[in-house]
Design a protein around this motif. Structure first.
Motif, PDB file in Angstrom:
ATOM      1  N   GLY A  28      42.755  15.221   4.189  1.00  0.00           N
ATOM      2  CA  GLY A  28      43.015  16.558   3.686  1.00  0.00           C
ATOM      3  C   GLY A  28      42.739  17.617   4.730  1.00  0.00           C
ATOM      4  N   LYS A  29      43.143  18.820   4.456  1.00  0.00           N
ATOM      5  CA  LYS A  29      42.941  19.934   5.376  1.00  0.00           C
ATOM      6  C   LYS A  29      41.469  20.013   5.766  1.00  0.00           C
ATOM      7  CE  LYS A  29      43.590  24.942   5.760  1.00  0.00           C
ATOM      8  NZ  LYS A  29      44.057  26.174   5.071  1.00  0.00           N
ATOM      9  N   ASP A  30      41.206  19.911   7.081  1.00  0.00           N
ATOM     10  CA  ASP A  30      39.856  19.966   7.658  1.00  0.00           C
ATOM     11  C   ASP A  30      38.962  18.796   7.280  1.00  0.00           C
ATOM     12  OD1 ASP A  30      40.413  22.304   9.016  1.00  0.00           O
ATOM     13  OD2 ASP A  30      39.612  23.604   7.452  1.00  0.00           O
ATOM     14  N   GLU A  31      39.473  17.825   6.511  1.00  0.00           N
ATOM     15  CA  GLU A  31      38.656  16.661   6.152  1.00  0.00           C
ATOM     16  C   GLU A  31      38.421  15.789   7.385  1.00  0.00           C
ATOM     17  OE1 GLU A  31      38.827  12.700   3.235  1.00  0.00           O
ATOM     18  OE2 GLU A  31      40.564  14.014   3.432  1.00  0.00           O
ATOM     19  N   ILE A  32      37.216  15.281   7.550  1.00  0.00           N
ATOM     20  CA  ILE A  32      36.876  14.412   8.667  1.00  0.00           C
ATOM     21  C   ILE A  32      36.951  12.955   8.245  1.00  0.00           C
ATOM     22  CG2 ILE A  32      35.005  13.650  10.182  1.00  0.00           C
ATOM     23  CD1 ILE A  32      34.084  16.557  10.344  1.00  0.00           C
ATOM     24  N   VAL A  33      37.642  12.143   9.030  1.00  0.00           N
ATOM     25  CA  VAL A  33      37.705  10.696   8.799  1.00  0.00           C
ATOM     26  C   VAL A  33      37.456  10.001  10.134  1.00  0.00           C
ATOM     27  CG1 VAL A  33      39.286  10.879   6.845  1.00  0.00           C
ATOM     28  CG2 VAL A  33      40.215  10.606   9.144  1.00  0.00           C
ATOM     29  N   HIS A  34      37.011   8.743  10.049  1.00  0.00           N
ATOM     30  CA  HIS A  34      36.732   8.000  11.274  1.00  0.00           C
ATOM     31  C   HIS A  34      36.633   6.524  10.969  1.00  0.00           C
ATOM     32  CE1 HIS A  34      32.533   7.763   9.851  1.00  0.00           C
ATOM     33  NE2 HIS A  34      32.646   9.059   9.587  1.00  0.00           N
ATOM     34  N   SER A  35      36.744   5.713  12.003  1.00  0.00           N
ATOM     35  CA  SER A  35      36.583   4.276  11.841  1.00  0.00           C
ATOM     36  C   SER A  35      35.118   3.962  11.585  1.00  0.00           C
ATOM     37  CB  SER A  35      37.092   3.545  13.086  1.00  0.00           C
ATOM     38  OG  SER A  35      36.467   4.046  14.253  1.00  0.00           O
ATOM     39  N   ALA A  36      34.854   2.756  11.083  1.00  0.00           N
ATOM     40  CA  ALA A  36      33.493   2.389  10.691  1.00  0.00           C
ATOM     41  C   ALA A  36      32.529   2.330  11.871  1.00  0.00           C
ATOM     42  CB  ALA A  36      33.518   1.033   9.974  1.00  0.00           C
ATOM     43  N   ASN A  37      33.063   2.138  13.071  1.00  0.00           N
ATOM     44  CA  ASN A  37      32.184   1.999  14.241  1.00  0.00           C
ATOM     45  C   ASN A  37      31.877   3.321  14.936  1.00  0.00           C
ATOM     46  OD1 ASN A  37      34.737   2.385  15.251  1.00  0.00           O
ATOM     47  ND2 ASN A  37      34.742   0.603  16.610  1.00  0.00           N
ATOM     48  N   ILE A  38      32.382   4.422  14.394  1.00  0.00           N
ATOM     49  CA  ILE A  38      32.112   5.741  14.973  1.00  0.00           C
ATOM     50  C   ILE A  38      31.403   6.620  13.956  1.00  0.00           C
ATOM     51  CG2 ILE A  38      33.206   7.895  15.750  1.00  0.00           C
ATOM     52  CD1 ILE A  38      35.162   6.279  17.321  1.00  0.00           C
ATOM     53  N   LYS A  39      30.370   7.303  14.421  1.00  0.00           N
ATOM     54  CA  LYS A  39      29.605   8.219  13.575  1.00  0.00           C
ATOM     55  C   LYS A  39      29.701   9.629  14.138  1.00  0.00           C
ATOM     56  CE  LYS A  39      24.990   8.922  11.573  1.00  0.00           C
ATOM     57  NZ  LYS A  39      23.596   8.403  11.511  1.00  0.00           N
ATOM     58  N   GLY A  68      43.175  13.690  16.998  1.00  0.00           N
ATOM     59  CA  GLY A  68      41.764  13.350  17.038  1.00  0.00           C
ATOM     60  C   GLY A  68      41.339  12.661  18.315  1.00  0.00           C
ATOM     61  N   VAL A  69      40.376  11.761  18.179  1.00  0.00           N
ATOM     62  CA  VAL A  69      39.778  11.041  19.302  1.00  0.00           C
ATOM     63  C   VAL A  69      40.024   9.556  19.098  1.00  0.00           C
ATOM     64  CG1 VAL A  69      37.607  10.464  20.459  1.00  0.00           C
ATOM     65  CG2 VAL A  69      37.997  12.808  19.619  1.00  0.00           C
ATOM     66  N   SER A  70      40.539   8.905  20.130  1.00  0.00           N
ATOM     67  CA  SER A  70      40.833   7.477  20.047  1.00  0.00           C
ATOM     68  C   SER A  70      40.056   6.718  21.101  1.00  0.00           C
ATOM     69  CB  SER A  70      42.338   7.232  20.252  1.00  0.00           C
ATOM     70  OG  SER A  70      42.647   5.845  20.269  1.00  0.00           O
ATOM     71  N   VAL A  71      39.447   5.606  20.708  1.00  0.00           N
ATOM     72  CA  VAL A  71      38.813   4.680  21.647  1.00  0.00           C
ATOM     73  C   VAL A  71      39.708   3.456  21.722  1.00  0.00           C
ATOM     74  CG1 VAL A  71      36.779   3.269  22.152  1.00  0.00           C
ATOM     75  CG2 VAL A  71      36.505   5.519  21.063  1.00  0.00           C
ATOM     76  N   TRP A  72      40.118   3.101  22.951  1.00  0.00           N
ATOM     77  CA  TRP A  72      41.074   2.000  23.066  1.00  0.00           C
ATOM     78  C   TRP A  72      40.811   1.140  24.284  1.00  0.00           C
ATOM     79  CZ3 TRP A  72      45.209   2.232  26.850  1.00  0.00           C
ATOM     80  CH2 TRP A  72      45.261   3.426  27.563  1.00  0.00           C
ATOM     81  N   ILE A 109      29.525   5.816  19.156  1.00  0.00           N
ATOM     82  CA  ILE A 109      30.225   4.587  18.820  1.00  0.00           C
ATOM     83  C   ILE A 109      29.249   3.425  18.887  1.00  0.00           C
ATOM     84  CG2 ILE A 109      31.052   4.329  21.219  1.00  0.00           C
ATOM     85  CD1 ILE A 109      33.548   2.899  19.960  1.00  0.00           C
ATOM     86  N   SER A 110      29.274   2.591  17.857  1.00  0.00           N
ATOM     87  CA  SER A 110      28.444   1.390  17.798  1.00  0.00           C
ATOM     88  C   SER A 110      29.372   0.200  17.602  1.00  0.00           C
ATOM     89  CB  SER A 110      27.438   1.476  16.644  1.00  0.00           C
ATOM     90  OG  SER A 110      26.567   2.581  16.828  1.00  0.00           O
ATOM     91  N   ASP A 111      29.602  -0.547  18.673  1.00  0.00           N
ATOM     92  CA  ASP A 111      30.567  -1.639  18.654  1.00  0.00           C
ATOM     93  C   ASP A 111      30.182  -2.602  19.779  1.00  0.00           C
ATOM     94  OD1 ASP A 111      33.174  -3.045  19.494  1.00  0.00           O
ATOM     95  OD2 ASP A 111      33.826  -1.995  17.691  1.00  0.00           O
ATOM     96  N   LYS A 112      30.214  -3.889  19.502  1.00  0.00           N
ATOM     97  CA  LYS A 112      29.798  -4.860  20.516  1.00  0.00           C
ATOM     98  C   LYS A 112      30.655  -4.781  21.777  1.00  0.00           C
ATOM     99  CE  LYS A 112      32.531  -8.683  18.551  1.00  0.00           C
ATOM    100  NZ  LYS A 112      32.472 -10.054  17.978  1.00  0.00           N
TER     101      LYS A 112
END
Length: 500
Positions: A68-79, A417-421, A474-477
């Protein structure tokens, strides 16, 4: 100068409206793309979108396809650890640099210094009002460098906008003494041809060399004449920065004719920017190498002699790349990631109609040795989440996440947004994490989102054009080994050797 959680994983299916085809056609037939939406000293004016596009955006939010407008979402490994909104500098937030416990954030109205000793709670140390678009920023020792890429009445921080057709106008590089972080002092100004859109530091013990990238000359601009087929090189003595001066203008695209030897752009190559200079350069001092993203061309060059860089290879992609924007080496210097800023950063290009190969990253491997090295294309990478037609989205600034034996980076995509790849396999890059906000508007295309997203000493920092300074973890092995790596200073366009 004046001092001054929510998690959702999804693949979007947005952006297939017929109107998107019109956008694609416009991008294909447009002239050379501007590198950013350049609002001067004010945010860009929102552009109206059609009723059907607005309705589609609202429907996608309702269906959960986009946040939604201004709503923040992220993958489980990013806080998301926190956000610091804009304060005394209302302009567009731009690039970032780091040093010790400090982060330096550029803004079209000046720059801001944060104390990030506690990344969960950054504190503002100072804000400097010094308008001049881009205000691309970097630091070295006690010196801070700021790019000015809008024509000004003079070199002071109290200047006003003035046409580039007037000989008295000024644009170029500004240098500040930041030995006192709470009270930066303006110590030097160096005018450069066509201003300074971005700059790159090549630091030495006694001097700092500054490679100034600028472009788009005109016969009507007294200080920005064609052909503008190279870069300005500034030498700044560390102990006497007031003596900073241009020491050369190496030509990177030699050739006959008024435009030199770069990509001729349209109409020869429709939809591709004509090369009239470079947008951004990244150097890898430990390897005496540099990679240049130069509008219609990507180049690899040697900086063994920093005042006289030498081009090793030059590549073009006249099918999918519209504007070569920036470059990132992997740690071994056998790969370069180039970005394509399709639409100049102000268009909605992360949709199904534009597709996965335009407005994307291009991964190139560096093969051969010495001056015979070549850039060989391997694949494209683009974020796998479609955005609304009211969201500007395209590949933008990012940095390596230092994991030995792996090629991983974090990257800004404006409102994407921000992508880790991971591009360890050059032919099969894949996203491993993301963070983003919902659209700024469902009724108009508004410029916003993450301008720069960089990894620095265990955390990801993002400068959002509108929303301010974000801190992520980011918390990911796959990325956890990077937490052990520390560097004393980071200007992303001056890449460190993390494992030397």
């Amino acid at each position: 100068m004046t001092l001054l959680s929510n998690h959702r994983t999804r693949r979007r299916r947005l952006g297939v409206a017929a109107t998107a085809a019109g956008l694609l056609a416009a991008l294909l037939t447009a002239g050379p793309a501007v590198a950013t939406p350049d609002p001067g000293d004010k945010p860009a004016t929102p552009e109206k979108v059609s009723k059907s596009e607005a309705a589609e955006a609202r429907a996608a939010i309702a269906n959960g396809e986009i946040p939604g407008k201004d709503e923040i979402v992220h993958s489980a490994n990013i806080k998301h650890l926190g956000n610091i909104p804009k304060d005394a500098l209302p302009g567009t937030n731009s690039d970032l640099a780091f040093q010790g416990k400090y982060a330096y954030a550029g803004n079209y109205d000046g720059f801001r210094i944060f104390d990030i000793s506690d990344p969960k709670a950054p504190k503002t140390v100072s804000q400097v009002l010094c308008p001049g678009s881009q205000n691309d920023i970097s630091v070295s020792g006690n010196l801070l460098f700021l790019s000015t890429d809008s024509s000004r009445s003079d070199s002071s921080c109290n200047s006003t906008t003035q046409p580039a057709t007037e000989k008295s106008s000024w644009e170029g590089m500004k240098v500040f003494d930041i030995s006192d972080k709470s009270n930066p002092k303006y110590v030097a100004a160096v005018e450069t041809a066509c201003g300074s859109h971005t700059h790159t530091l090549v630091p030495e013990r006694k001097n700092v060399y500054v490679y100034v990238s600028s472009y788009s000359p005109s016969a009507t601009f007294p200080d920005c004449q064609p052909p503008h087929d190279g870069i300005s090189v500034i030498k700044v003595p560390r102990k006497a920065p007031a003596k900073a001066a241009v020491v050369g203008f190496p030509v990177l695209f030699p050739g006959e004719g008024p435009d030199g030897g770069g990509n001729p752009g349209s109409p020869t190559n429709p939809g591709v920017s004509k090369t009239t200079g470079c947008h951004d350069i990244t150097v890898l001092p430990s390897k005496d190498l540099a990679a240049g993203a130069c509008m219609g061309d990507g180049i690899l060059f040697s900086i063994k002699d920093p005042e006289n860089p030498k081009v090793i290879d030059q590549v073009e992609d006249n099918v999918n790349f519209a504007f070569w924007h920036s470059a990132t080496f992997n740690q071994k210097a056998n790969k370069v990631v180039f970005t394509d800023e399709l639409g100049g950063g102000g268009a909605a290009t992360c949709n199904a109609e534009i597709g996965p190969n335009r407005g994307a990253d291009g991964i190139y491997e560096v093969v051969g040795k010495g001056d015979k090295r070549k850039l060989v294309f391997k694949s494209y990478y683009k974020i796998p989440r479609h955005q609304a037609d009211t969201e500007n989205c395209v590949a933008h600034n990012g940095s390596l996440i230092p994991v030995k034996g792996k090629d991983i980076m974090v990257q800004a995509w404006y409102q994407g947004g921000v992508s880790v790849w991971d591009f360890t396999n050059s032919s099969k890059p894949k996203e491993i994490g993301y963070f983003e906000r919902g659209p700024l508007s469902t009724d108009a295309l508004m410029g916003g989102g993450s301008w720069s997203a960089y990894y620095y000493n265990g955390y990801i920092y993002s400068n959002d054009m509108v929303k301010g300074f974000d801190v992520l973890k980011i918390s990911d092995k796959r990325t956890d080994p990077a937490k052990k790596v520390r560097v004393p200073e980071l200007n992303v366009q001056t890449q460190p050797d993390y494992f030397d």
